[in-house]
Design a protein around this motif. Structure first.
Motif, mmCIF file in Angstrom:
data_model
loop_
_atom_site.group_PDB
_atom_site.id
_atom_site.type_symbol
_atom_site.label_atom_id
_atom_site.label_comp_id
_atom_site.label_asym_id
_atom_site.label_seq_id
_atom_site.Cartn_x
_atom_site.Cartn_y
_atom_site.Cartn_z
ATOM 1 N N ARG A 59 0.816 -1.217 0.000
ATOM 2 C CA ARG A 59 0.000 0.000 0.000
ATOM 3 C C ARG A 59 0.845 1.262 0.000
ATOM 4 N N ILE A 60 0.565 2.117 -0.970
ATOM 5 C CA ILE A 60 1.038 3.490 -0.964
ATOM 6 C C ILE A 60 -0.206 4.357 -0.913
ATOM 7 N N PHE A 61 -0.299 5.192 0.097
ATOM 8 C CA PHE A 61 -1.514 5.972 0.344
ATOM 9 C C PHE A 61 -2.052 6.582 -0.955
ATOM 10 N N SER A 87 -8.765 0.932 -5.121
ATOM 11 C CA SER A 87 -8.800 2.272 -4.538
ATOM 12 C C SER A 87 -9.915 2.446 -3.512
ATOM 13 N N PRO A 88 -9.817 3.496 -2.696
ATOM 14 C CA PRO A 88 -10.912 3.839 -1.796
ATOM 15 C C PRO A 88 -12.182 4.168 -2.583
ATOM 16 N N LYS A 97 -8.641 5.711 2.878
ATOM 17 C CA LYS A 97 -7.526 4.819 2.539
ATOM 18 C C LYS A 97 -7.905 3.399 2.917
ATOM 19 N N LEU A 98 -7.155 2.449 2.354
ATOM 20 C CA LEU A 98 -7.364 1.051 2.690
ATOM 21 C C LEU A 98 -6.061 0.286 2.529
ATOM 22 N N GLY A 99 -5.967 -0.839 3.231
ATOM 23 C CA GLY A 99 -4.778 -1.671 3.141
ATOM 24 C C GLY A 99 -5.128 -3.103 3.492
ATOM 25 N N VAL A 100 -4.457 -4.051 2.844
ATOM 26 C CA VAL A 100 -4.752 -5.458 3.067
ATOM 27 C C VAL A 100 -4.378 -5.865 4.488
ATOM 28 N N VAL A 118 -10.301 3.437 6.296
ATOM 29 C CA VAL A 118 -10.608 4.650 7.064
ATOM 30 C C VAL A 118 -11.501 5.544 6.221
ATOM 31 N N ASP A 119 -12.461 6.175 6.884
ATOM 32 C CA ASP A 119 -13.417 7.076 6.236
ATOM 33 C C ASP A 119 -12.957 8.521 6.417
ATOM 34 N N ASP A 120 -13.026 9.323 5.364
ATOM 35 C CA ASP A 120 -12.700 10.748 5.482
ATOM 36 C C ASP A 120 -13.567 11.444 6.518
ATOM 37 N N ARG A 121 -14.776 10.934 6.711
ATOM 38 C CA ARG A 121 -15.696 11.556 7.668
ATOM 39 C C ARG A 121 -15.477 11.047 9.088
#
Length: 220
Positions: A59-61, A87-88, A97-100, A118-121
């Motif tokens: 993962r790269i943000f 992608s998100p 963002k997301l990651g395995v 993770v949610d932006d909100r």
């Protein structure tokens, strides 16, 4: 791999089968396989080759990246490149963002992937999600649960080094039950389980997917 000041990077190591069976933890010296000065996390290797290639998540943000590798020899200082990405999703719980998490599990429906997002909100809370990838083309998402499969609501997930965080780390299927092992608040190790077939069916139907936390008493 992280040395305390440079960017976190992906590293790879291995152990011989004989040493593993004997409990002799003589791992080979790790090799850095992602680019320097680039934050790269959440790596997981698929448990088998696909179309003759090793497949590696990293993962790269903000994206989950996928590399298709002819071999795992990184001694010549080649780096991961990110051949494909997942992608998100805007306006979803994994919009930031997301990651395995654990290595994908091969099922009749495809590769089952448990991941963190993770949610932006709601940027301070890490939740868990699930998706199913094509068995022959893991860059192709067949199904992706609309809602998280677990959220950090328990007390032990909100008291520790990093409040409101659950990270999936391992997964196994035992007698038809899917067990997901995860970290809570960077402080405790947890496990939750559910029947695998029902779990897969709910992900495919975009129904609510529930996990039952397992309570374990640790004697001091």
């Amino acid at each position: 791999a992280y040395n305390g000041w440079e960017a976190p990077r992906v590293a790879i190591t291995s152990i011989s089968f004989d040493n593993f069976k004997a409990g002799k933890w003589q791992w080979r010296k790790p090799l850095l396989i992602s680019r320097p000065e680039q934050v790269n996390k959440n790596a997981a290797l698929f448990p088998e080759k696909i179309n003759g290639k090793y497949v590696l998540f990293h993962r790269i943000f903000p994206n989950m990246l996928i590399d298709f590798l002819p071999d795992l020899d990184f001694k010549k200082k080649r780096w991961l490149t990110g051949d494909a990405k997942i992608s998100p999703r805007a306006s979803f719980w994994d919009s930031r963002k997301l990651g395995v998490g654990p290595p994908p599990l091969k099922t009749e429906a495809g590769w089952l992937v448990v991941y963190q997002g993770v949610d932006d909100r709601d940027p301070g809370r890490y939740k868990m999600g699930a998706m199913i990838l094509d068995v022959n083309d893991p860059a192709k998402v067949l199904y992706r649960a609309r809602l998280p499969i677990a959220v950090p609501d328990a007390e032990y997930e909100n008291q520790g080094h990093k409040w409101g965080v659950i990270y999936p780390c391992g997964a196994a299927v035992i007698k038809g039950q899917l067990y997901i092992y995860y970290g809570g608040a960077d402080m405790v190790t947890c496990v939750a389980h559910t029947p695998l077939d029902a779990f897969i069916d709910n992900v495919k139907k975009d129904s609510v997917v529930s996990l039952k936390p397992e309570k374990v008493t640790v004697k001091k």
